[in-house]
Design a protein around this motif. Structure first.
Motif, PDB file in Angstrom:
ATOM      1  N   PRO A  37     109.476  73.543   5.347  1.00 23.69           N
ATOM      2  CA  PRO A  37     110.056  73.341   4.004  1.00 23.69           C
ATOM      3  C   PRO A  37     109.122  73.747   2.861  1.00 23.69           C
ATOM      4  N   LEU A  38     107.828  73.414   2.963  1.00 24.89           N
ATOM      5  CA  LEU A  38     106.914  73.755   1.873  1.00 24.89           C
ATOM      6  C   LEU A  38     106.835  75.261   1.678  1.00 24.89           C
ATOM      7  N   GLN A  39     106.774  76.018   2.775  1.00 29.58           N
ATOM      8  CA  GLN A  39     106.697  77.471   2.652  1.00 29.58           C
ATOM      9  C   GLN A  39     107.986  78.042   2.069  1.00 29.58           C
ATOM     10  N   GLN A  40     109.124  77.482   2.449  1.00 30.39           N
ATOM     11  CA  GLN A  40     110.391  77.922   1.856  1.00 30.39           C
ATOM     12  C   GLN A  40     110.402  77.645   0.354  1.00 30.39           C
ATOM     13  N   ASN A  41     109.907  76.472  -0.035  1.00 35.51           N
ATOM     14  CA  ASN A  41     109.877  76.120  -1.450  1.00 35.51           C
ATOM     15  C   ASN A  41     108.947  77.042  -2.235  1.00 35.51           C
ATOM     16  N   ILE A  42     107.828  77.410  -1.607  1.00 33.38           N
ATOM     17  CA  ILE A  42     106.887  78.314  -2.269  1.00 33.38           C
ATOM     18  C   ILE A  42     107.520  79.683  -2.485  1.00 33.38           C
ATOM     19  N   LEU A  43     108.198  80.209  -1.475  1.00 35.14           N
ATOM     20  CA  LEU A  43     108.872  81.504  -1.629  1.00 35.14           C
ATOM     21  C   LEU A  43     109.906  81.451  -2.742  1.00 35.14           C
ATOM     22  N   GLN A  44     110.633  80.357  -2.794  1.00 31.13           N
ATOM     23  CA  GLN A  44     111.647  80.211  -3.845  1.00 31.13           C
ATOM     24  C   GLN A  44     110.983  80.154  -5.223  1.00 31.13           C
ATOM     25  N   ALA A  45     109.826  79.472  -5.297  1.00 24.87           N
ATOM     26  CA  ALA A  45     109.123  79.367  -6.573  1.00 24.87           C
ATOM     27  C   ALA A  45     108.568  80.719  -7.022  1.00 24.87           C
ATOM     28  N   ILE A  46     108.039  81.490  -6.067  1.00 23.60           N
ATOM     29  CA  ILE A  46     107.462  82.793  -6.423  1.00 23.60           C
ATOM     30  C   ILE A  46     108.544  83.760  -6.898  1.00 23.60           C
ATOM     31  N   GLY A  47     109.686  83.779  -6.195  1.00 22.29           N
ATOM     32  CA  GLY A  47     110.783  84.660  -6.584  1.00 22.29           C
ATOM     33  C   GLY A  47     110.452  86.130  -6.376  1.00 22.29           C
ATOM     34  N   PHE A  48     111.399  86.997  -6.729  1.00 17.27           N
ATOM     35  CA  PHE A  48     111.208  88.437  -6.570  1.00 17.27           C
ATOM     36  C   PHE A  48     110.926  89.064  -7.930  1.00 17.27           C
ATOM     37  N   GLY A  49     109.727  88.928  -8.410  1.00 20.50           N
ATOM     38  CA  GLY A  49     109.368  89.495  -9.703  1.00 20.50           C
ATOM     39  C   GLY A  49     107.888  89.787  -9.752  1.00 20.50           C
ATOM     40  N   GLU A  50     107.303  89.644 -10.932  1.00 17.59           N
ATOM     41  CA  GLU A  50     105.875  89.862 -11.094  1.00 17.59           C
ATOM     42  C   GLU A  50     105.084  88.819 -10.299  1.00 17.59           C
ATOM     43  N   PRO A  51     103.858  89.141  -9.871  1.00 16.32           N
ATOM     44  CA  PRO A  51     103.028  88.149  -9.188  1.00 16.32           C
ATOM     45  C   PRO A  51     102.804  86.921 -10.065  1.00 16.32           C
ATOM     46  N   VAL A  52     102.778  85.748  -9.446  1.00 19.97           N
ATOM     47  CA  VAL A  52     102.574  84.508 -10.189  1.00 19.97           C
ATOM     48  C   VAL A  52     101.319  83.821  -9.678  1.00 19.97           C
ATOM     49  N   GLY A  53     100.712  82.991 -10.521  1.00 16.55           N
ATOM     50  CA  GLY A  53      99.445  82.361 -10.217  1.00 16.55           C
ATOM     51  C   GLY A  53      99.571  81.090  -9.393  1.00 16.55           C
ATOM     52  N   LEU A  54      98.450  80.715  -8.776  1.00 18.51           N
ATOM     53  CA  LEU A  54      98.417  79.526  -7.930  1.00 18.51           C
ATOM     54  C   LEU A  54      98.791  78.270  -8.707  1.00 18.51           C
ATOM     55  N   ASP A  55      98.236  78.100  -9.907  1.00 18.10           N
ATOM     56  CA  ASP A  55      98.514  76.886 -10.684  1.00 18.10           C
ATOM     57  C   ASP A  55     100.005  76.734 -10.949  1.00 18.10           C
ATOM     58  N   TRP A  56     100.660  77.841 -11.244  1.00 16.95           N
ATOM     59  CA  TRP A  56     102.093  77.791 -11.535  1.00 16.95           C
ATOM     60  C   TRP A  56     102.882  77.392 -10.290  1.00 16.95           C
ATOM     61  N   ILE A  57     102.466  77.935  -9.128  1.00 22.78           N
ATOM     62  CA  ILE A  57     103.150  77.603  -7.871  1.00 22.78           C
ATOM     63  C   ILE A  57     102.985  76.113  -7.563  1.00 22.78           C
ATOM     64  N   VAL A  58     101.756  75.600  -7.713  1.00 26.11           N
ATOM     65  CA  VAL A  58     101.493  74.176  -7.459  1.00 26.11           C
ATOM     66  C   VAL A  58     102.366  73.307  -8.349  1.00 26.11           C
ATOM     67  N   GLU A  59     102.483  73.718  -9.610  1.00 27.16           N
ATOM     68  CA  GLU A  59     103.299  72.946 -10.550  1.00 27.16           C
ATOM     69  C   GLU A  59     104.774  72.954 -10.145  1.00 27.16           C
ATOM     70  N   GLN A  60     105.242  74.085  -9.637  1.00 31.46           N
ATOM     71  CA  GLN A  60     106.666  74.199  -9.278  1.00 31.46           C
ATOM     72  C   GLN A  60     107.007  73.388  -8.032  1.00 31.46           C
ATOM     73  N   VAL A  61     106.124  73.427  -7.022  1.00 34.90           N
ATOM     74  CA  VAL A  61     106.456  72.758  -5.752  1.00 34.90           C
ATOM     75  C   VAL A  61     105.979  71.311  -5.712  1.00 34.90           C
ATOM     76  N   LYS A  62     105.138  70.951  -6.720  1.00 38.36           N
ATOM     77  CA  LYS A  62     104.680  69.550  -6.852  1.00 38.36           C
ATOM     78  C   LYS A  62     104.020  69.035  -5.576  1.00 38.36           C
ATOM     79  N   MET A  63     103.068  69.820  -5.080  1.00 35.86           N
ATOM     80  CA  MET A  63     102.296  69.441  -3.899  1.00 35.86           C
ATOM     81  C   MET A  63     100.822  69.695  -4.187  1.00 35.86           C
ATOM     82  N   PRO A  64      99.898  69.019  -3.478  1.00 41.95           N
ATOM     83  CA  PRO A  64      98.464  69.244  -3.702  1.00 41.95           C
ATOM     84  C   PRO A  64      98.082  70.708  -3.491  1.00 41.95           C
ATOM     85  N   SER A  65      97.143  71.174  -4.286  1.00 42.07           N
ATOM     86  CA  SER A  65      96.763  72.592  -4.234  1.00 42.07           C
ATOM     87  C   SER A  65      96.234  72.993  -2.862  1.00 42.07           C
TER      88      SER A  65
END
Length: 369
Positions: free
Chosen positions: A313-341
């Protein structure tokens, strides 16, 4: 290009103007703050915690902060240098960012703006190539280019020029890293070669347009050749040679180095014998080389089909958070999935290994599937 990307580019450029700050220190600053704009407004005490920033360098930084307005500098600079990348750009080569001293600004001219970094080979050697060296350069480059490898060299006389020409003859991809501005042709006898590379390949430099040849630029240029390449092949090199500098740097960066054996009586090849004595791998034939390169880890191995629904589930959530666009940063991903870095980093590593995402400089990630 997004506004944030434009801002990041401006601050990379601004930092590059600070007296006494080179490529190594620039990377340390970025790694300390995660953003060159944040570093620009950081407290002096925070900046001084970075190795290499003492009182004199800090004063140079403070002077630049008073005199330079990054976005205005960017507008002026782009007028004369339209095409350049910074580590905040997705086009900036990941392999180059991995070295300790990547250039903060990478100017380019040409039409090859995307290549498979896992299939990059540097071909370097003496300016006074022997018929043996020329023959083997053409033989090796022809086979490599036809097999999908991008050939990287320095557009100098001798082996460099032979490598670029052999690659172009079979419609391969080639990148020339120069010690001048990308608008300068050096040596001038390579005018036709330069035009061919610009037409179908790429010319790269860390020096702005208009920069003339300077002998101190070329050793620095060699580190970029080594940094861009998974493998460095030294065809011929005397005992004192820029090609040896490239090979030693490639070895320091943890990249594979190969050298072409030759007679001990050939002065142009004594450097290769020296490299072989220090542990470089011998080029013993075209087929043997291709086989060896094919065994390099992660070398153009097709990614297996990935069943997204089978991922945790966490990996699925991360893929959904990243989306199909420009590269996104680690901090933004952590904020979206609400899990420890730490957990997010572990999941990102797995997604990278299975080919679901691609990493970019600055701990940014792009979704691939």
């Amino acid at each position: 290009m997004s506004l944030s990307s434009t801002t990041d580019r401006a601050y990379w450029l601004a930092w590059s103007q600070v007296r006494g700050i080179g490529s190594v220190l620039m990377k340390r600053i970025y790694q300390a703050f995660g953003s060159m704009s944040e570093a620009w407004t950081a407290m002096p005490s925070d900046l001084q915690e970075i190795e290499g920033i003492g009182g004199q360098t800090l004063e140079a930084i403070r002077q630049a902060q008073r005199e330079v307005e990054p976005l205005s500098l960017m507008a002026i600079h782009e007028h004369n240098n339209l095409n350049f990348w910074t580590p905040s750009d997705r086009e900036y080569p990941q392999l180059l960012w991995e070295i300790p001293d990547p250039p903060a600004i990478l100017y380019y001219r040409g039409h090859l703006t995307n290549w498979n970094e896992r299939n990059t080979v540097a071909i370097v050697g003496t300016r006074r190539a022997t018929p043996y060296g020329k023959r083997w350069t053409k033989k090796l480059v022809t086979a490599l280019a036809k097999s999908g490898f991008t050939i990287i060299s320095g557009m100098a006389e001798g082996i460099d020029g032979e490598a670029h020409r052999a690659c172009l003859e079979v419609s391969g991809q080639t990148v020339a890293v120069v010690g001048t501005g990308v608008d300068q042709i050096y040596p001038h006898k390579h005018k036709s070669l330069y035009e061919q590379i610009v037409d179908s390949g790429l010319v790269l430099s860390e020096y702005p347009q208009g920069t003339p040849p300077d002998k101190k630029h070329f050793p620095a240029r060699n580190r970029i050749i080594a940094g861009l390449s998974r493998v460095t092949l030294v065809i011929e090199a005397p005992e004192r040679s820029g090609a040896l500098i490239t090979a030693y740097q490639a070895n320091e960066y943890g990249r594979d180095v190969y050298a072409l054996p030759n007679s001990i009586e050939v002065n142009e090849a004594k450097g290769c014998l020296k490299l072989l004595g220090k542990g470089a791998q011998a080029i013993s034939g075209v087929d043997e080389l291709l086989e060896a390169l094919g065994m390099l880890p992660n070398l153009d191995t097709p990614a297996p089909a990935i069943a997204i629904s089978a991922l945790p589930p966490l990996q699925q959530n991360i893929l959904q958070a990243i989306g199909f666009g420009e590269p996104v940063g680690l901090d933004w991903i952590v904020e979206q999935v609400k899990m420890p870095s730490g957990e997010v980093l572990g999941a990102l590593t797995h997604l990278e290994l299975v080919g679901a995402i691609a990493p970019y400089p600055g701990m940014r990630y792009q979704r691939l599937v």
